[in-house]
Design a protein around this motif. Structure first.
Motif, PDB file in Angstrom:
ATOM      1  N   VAL A 144       0.708  -1.151  -0.260  1.00 59.38           N
ATOM      2  CA  VAL A 144      -0.068   0.191  -0.058  1.00 59.38           C
ATOM      3  C   VAL A 144       0.922   1.174   0.013  1.00 59.38           C
ATOM      4  CG1 VAL A 144      -1.613   1.295   1.583  1.00 59.38           C
ATOM      5  CG2 VAL A 144      -2.092  -1.223   1.266  1.00 59.38           C
ATOM      6  N   ILE A 145       0.518   2.279  -0.759  1.00 54.92           N
ATOM      7  CA  ILE A 145       0.876   3.684  -0.750  1.00 54.92           C
ATOM      8  C   ILE A 145      -0.070   4.435  -0.142  1.00 54.92           C
ATOM      9  CG2 ILE A 145       1.701   5.745  -1.961  1.00 54.92           C
ATOM     10  CD1 ILE A 145       2.963   3.936  -4.133  1.00 54.92           C
ATOM     11  N   VAL A 146      -0.034   5.160   0.819  1.00 55.13           N
ATOM     12  CA  VAL A 146      -0.776   6.085   1.311  1.00 55.13           C
ATOM     13  C   VAL A 146      -0.706   7.460   0.617  1.00 55.13           C
ATOM     14  CG1 VAL A 146      -1.564   7.300   3.347  1.00 55.13           C
ATOM     15  CG2 VAL A 146      -1.064   4.788   3.619  1.00 55.13           C
ATOM     16  N   GLU A 147      -1.665   8.031   0.069  1.00 53.79           N
ATOM     17  CA  GLU A 147      -1.265   9.053  -0.913  1.00 53.79           C
ATOM     18  C   GLU A 147      -0.739  10.314  -0.172  1.00 53.79           C
ATOM     19  OE1 GLU A 147      -4.580  10.820  -2.726  1.00 53.79           O
ATOM     20  OE2 GLU A 147      -5.850   9.527  -1.316  1.00 53.79           O
ATOM     21  N   GLY A 148       0.100  10.932  -0.726  1.00 57.65           N
ATOM     22  CA  GLY A 148       0.794  12.084  -0.062  1.00 57.65           C
ATOM     23  C   GLY A 148      -0.077  13.182  -0.777  1.00 57.65           C
ATOM     24  N   SER A 149      -0.001  14.567  -0.047  1.00 56.58           N
ATOM     25  CA  SER A 149      -0.865  15.526  -0.681  1.00 56.58           C
ATOM     26  C   SER A 149      -0.099  16.895  -0.347  1.00 56.58           C
ATOM     27  CB  SER A 149      -2.352  15.456  -0.206  1.00 56.58           C
ATOM     28  OG  SER A 149      -2.467  15.593   0.971  1.00 56.58           O
ATOM     29  N   PHE A 150      -0.332  17.737  -1.101  1.00 52.67           N
ATOM     30  CA  PHE A 150      -0.140  19.364  -0.797  1.00 52.67           C
ATOM     31  C   PHE A 150      -1.310  20.218  -0.695  1.00 52.67           C
ATOM     32  CE2 PHE A 150       3.509  17.557  -3.133  1.00 52.67           C
ATOM     33  CZ  PHE A 150       4.601  17.922  -2.377  1.00 52.67           C
ATOM     34  N   ARG A 189     -12.250   1.374  -5.288  1.00 50.11           N
ATOM     35  CA  ARG A 189     -13.199   0.400  -4.786  1.00 50.11           C
ATOM     36  C   ARG A 189     -12.986  -0.175  -3.545  1.00 50.11           C
ATOM     37  NH1 ARG A 189     -12.658  -5.494  -4.978  1.00 50.11           N
ATOM     38  NH2 ARG A 189     -14.778  -5.874  -5.585  1.00 50.11           N
ATOM     39  N   ASN A 190     -14.276  -0.434  -2.744  1.00 49.05           N
ATOM     40  CA  ASN A 190     -14.322  -1.214  -1.482  1.00 49.05           C
ATOM     41  C   ASN A 190     -14.836  -2.769  -1.722  1.00 49.05           C
ATOM     42  OD1 ASN A 190     -15.103  -1.908   1.014  1.00 49.05           O
ATOM     43  ND2 ASN A 190     -16.176  -0.288   1.598  1.00 49.05           N
ATOM     44  N   PRO A 191     -13.457  -3.338  -1.368  1.00 51.84           N
ATOM     45  CA  PRO A 191     -13.352  -4.712  -1.860  1.00 51.84           C
ATOM     46  C   PRO A 191     -14.524  -5.514  -0.866  1.00 51.84           C
ATOM     47  CG  PRO A 191     -11.385  -4.446  -0.713  1.00 51.84           C
ATOM     48  CD  PRO A 191     -11.988  -2.820  -0.872  1.00 51.84           C
ATOM     49  N   VAL A 241      -3.358   1.848  -3.835  1.00 52.65           N
ATOM     50  CA  VAL A 241      -3.091   3.105  -3.022  1.00 52.65           C
ATOM     51  C   VAL A 241      -4.373   3.394  -2.004  1.00 52.65           C
ATOM     52  CG1 VAL A 241      -4.263   4.346  -4.947  1.00 52.65           C
ATOM     53  CG2 VAL A 241      -2.803   5.527  -3.396  1.00 52.65           C
ATOM     54  N   LYS A 242      -4.025   4.125  -0.917  1.00 55.61           N
ATOM     55  CA  LYS A 242      -5.390   4.452  -0.189  1.00 55.61           C
ATOM     56  C   LYS A 242      -5.085   5.746   0.441  1.00 55.61           C
ATOM     57  CE  LYS A 242      -5.910  -0.459   1.755  1.00 55.61           C
ATOM     58  NZ  LYS A 242      -6.236  -1.053   2.874  1.00 55.61           N
ATOM     59  N   THR A 243      -6.210   6.253   0.849  1.00 54.34           N
ATOM     60  CA  THR A 243      -6.187   7.547   1.877  1.00 54.34           C
ATOM     61  C   THR A 243      -5.535   7.547   3.133  1.00 54.34           C
ATOM     62  OG1 THR A 243      -8.240   7.427   2.264  1.00 54.34           O
ATOM     63  CG2 THR A 243      -7.945   8.526   0.280  1.00 54.34           C
ATOM     64  N   PHE A 244      -5.833   6.353   3.625  1.00 52.21           N
ATOM     65  CA  PHE A 244      -4.955   6.135   4.907  1.00 52.21           C
ATOM     66  C   PHE A 244      -4.990   4.354   5.011  1.00 52.21           C
ATOM     67  CE2 PHE A 244      -9.420   6.386   5.817  1.00 52.21           C
ATOM     68  CZ  PHE A 244      -9.907   5.547   6.651  1.00 52.21           C
ATOM     69  N   VAL A 245      -3.907   3.894   5.664  1.00 50.97           N
ATOM     70  CA  VAL A 245      -3.555   2.793   5.738  1.00 50.97           C
ATOM     71  C   VAL A 245      -4.384   1.491   6.125  1.00 50.97           C
ATOM     72  CG1 VAL A 245      -1.939   0.716   6.713  1.00 50.97           C
ATOM     73  CG2 VAL A 245      -1.063   2.972   6.110  1.00 50.97           C
ATOM     74  N   THR A 246      -5.216   1.836   7.031  1.00 52.31           N
ATOM     75  CA  THR A 246      -6.374   1.033   7.507  1.00 52.31           C
ATOM     76  C   THR A 246      -7.671   1.105   6.850  1.00 52.31           C
ATOM     77  OG1 THR A 246      -6.922   2.391   9.615  1.00 52.31           O
ATOM     78  CG2 THR A 246      -5.359   0.828   9.907  1.00 52.31           C
ATOM     79  N   GLY A 247      -7.640   1.976   5.959  1.00 58.37           N
ATOM     80  CA  GLY A 247      -8.899   2.076   5.327  1.00 58.37           C
ATOM     81  C   GLY A 247      -9.564   1.132   4.401  1.00 58.37           C
ATOM     82  N   PHE A 248     -10.740   0.880   4.114  1.00 53.36           N
ATOM     83  CA  PHE A 248     -11.305  -0.243   3.414  1.00 53.36           C
ATOM     84  C   PHE A 248     -10.990   0.119   1.966  1.00 53.36           C
ATOM     85  CE2 PHE A 248     -13.726  -0.862   7.429  1.00 53.36           C
ATOM     86  CZ  PHE A 248     -13.033  -2.161   7.595  1.00 53.36           C
ATOM     87  N   VAL A 249     -11.327   1.382   1.355  1.00 52.57           N
ATOM     88  CA  VAL A 249     -11.428   1.688   0.119  1.00 52.57           C
ATOM     89  C   VAL A 249      -9.964   1.942  -0.303  1.00 52.57           C
ATOM     90  CG1 VAL A 249     -12.155   3.629  -1.408  1.00 52.57           C
ATOM     91  CG2 VAL A 249     -13.596   2.987   0.424  1.00 52.57           C
ATOM     92  N   GLU A 250      -9.826   1.196  -1.589  1.00 51.83           N
ATOM     93  CA  GLU A 250      -8.434   1.193  -1.992  1.00 51.83           C
ATOM     94  C   GLU A 250      -8.588   1.518  -3.598  1.00 51.83           C
ATOM     95  OE1 GLU A 250      -7.441  -2.866  -1.042  1.00 51.83           O
ATOM     96  OE2 GLU A 250      -8.146  -3.624  -2.746  1.00 51.83           O
ATOM     97  N   GLY A 251      -7.608   2.065  -4.117  1.00 46.15           N
ATOM     98  CA  GLY A 251      -7.332   2.515  -5.361  1.00 46.15           C
ATOM     99  C   GLY A 251      -6.255   1.519  -6.188  1.00 46.15           C
ATOM    100  N   ALA A 252      -6.783   1.134  -7.336  1.00 53.53           N
ATOM    101  CA  ALA A 252      -5.886   0.148  -7.976  1.00 53.53           C
ATOM    102  C   ALA A 252      -5.719   0.972  -9.558  1.00 53.53           C
ATOM    103  CB  ALA A 252      -6.433  -1.198  -8.299  1.00 53.53           C
ATOM    104  N   ILE A 253      -4.503   0.813 -10.192  1.00 52.12           N
ATOM    105  CA  ILE A 253      -4.438   1.406 -11.580  1.00 52.12           C
ATOM    106  C   ILE A 253      -5.094   0.340 -12.547  1.00 52.12           C
ATOM    107  CG2 ILE A 253      -2.049   2.292 -11.183  1.00 52.12           C
ATOM    108  CD1 ILE A 253      -0.594   0.126 -12.362  1.00 52.12           C
ATOM    109  N   ILE A 254      -5.752   1.299 -13.448  1.00 52.69           N
ATOM    110  CA  ILE A 254      -6.321   0.742 -14.392  1.00 52.69           C
ATOM    111  C   ILE A 254      -5.808   0.791 -15.852  1.00 52.69           C
ATOM    112  CG2 ILE A 254      -8.627   1.072 -13.287  1.00 52.69           C
ATOM    113  CD1 ILE A 254      -8.931   3.382 -14.961  1.00 52.69           C
ATOM    114  N   GLU A 255      -4.720   1.612 -15.865  1.00 49.05           N
ATOM    115  CA  GLU A 255      -3.884   1.542 -17.138  1.00 49.05           C
ATOM    116  C   GLU A 255      -2.415   1.459 -16.703  1.00 49.05           C
ATOM    117  OE1 GLU A 255      -3.032   5.027 -20.098  1.00 49.05           O
ATOM    118  OE2 GLU A 255      -4.967   5.013 -19.228  1.00 49.05           O
ATOM    119  N   PRO A 256      -1.667   0.203 -16.610  1.00 51.21           N
ATOM    120  CA  PRO A 256      -0.627   0.066 -16.164  1.00 51.21           C
ATOM    121  C   PRO A 256       0.735   0.944 -17.154  1.00 51.21           C
ATOM    122  CG  PRO A 256      -1.581  -1.883 -16.943  1.00 51.21           C
ATOM    123  CD  PRO A 256      -2.701  -0.967 -16.979  1.00 51.21           C
ATOM    124  N   GLY A 257       1.599   1.132 -16.551  1.00 57.01           N
ATOM    125  CA  GLY A 257       2.630   1.692 -17.389  1.00 57.01           C
ATOM    126  C   GLY A 257       2.595   3.148 -17.529  1.00 57.01           C
TER     127      GLY A 257
END
Length: 189
Positions: free
Chosen positions: A87-93, A131-133, A173-189
């Protein structure tokens, strides 16, 4: 943002010799310790230039025995990314400027726009689907959101994060580590 993507952005920021990093909005002395070494900073970083505002004011918080910054609006707030094996927890500015320090606000906004341009040059958006698995897949309806979502246009993914996520199907990718909702790439590369 992958730690390598973060390092590239920090390098761009540090081209300005006046940039300093402050470890969070709380510190133990009336004047915050500053550094140009991002590795010395925790998960909440304030990006500050004394050229914008010569001194960050702080208020002593008795209950916590520390000082709290009252000039965050003269800084760029940087929530740094975190990574685990999958998991990468997204960084933000973020910025929140106001009219009180017009010169500082203009410089902070200029620096923030510089970061946005740097991100848009090398990062990609609309490549992550949330998506929320724990919920069944379902199209969007009048009372619910789609699961999985449409590609997220607001999330910008750095090149190192894209490579890392494409390297293994379980990486998210998640907004926080323990969150259920997760993001996956849909277009690799």
């Amino acid at each position: 943002m992958h730690t390598d993507d973060e390092a590239a952005l920090v390098t761009e920021l540090l081209r300005d010799p006046a940039i300093l990093f402050v470890d969070g909005p709380r510190w133990k002395t009336v004047t915050p310790p500053t550094t140009r070494d991002i590795s010395a900073i925790g998960s909440y970083c304030m990006i500050w230039s004394p050229e914008d505002l010569p001194r960050l004011s702080a208020e002593f918080i008795q209950a916590h025995n520390d000082w709290y910054c009252r000039d965050e609006n003269s800084t760029i707030q940087f929530l740094r990314c975190k990574m685990t094996e999958t998991v990468i927890v997204e960084g933000s500015f973020a910025i929140s400027t106001g009219p009180a320090e017009a010169n500082a606000a203009a410089n902070v906004e200029r620096r923030y726009k510089f970061l946005c341009r740097a991100i848009k040059r090398t990062y990609r958006n609309s490549v992550v689907q949330w998506r929320n698995p724990q919920r069944p897949d379902a199209p969007a309806g009048p009372s619910r959101s789609a699961n999985p979502s449409a590609p997220d246009r607001s999330l910008w993914v750095g090149p190192a994060a894209m490579t890392w996520m494409a390297g293994h199907a379980d990486r998210r990718v998640k907004t926080f580590v323990t969150g259920f909702v997760e993001g996956a790439i849909i277009e690799p590369g």
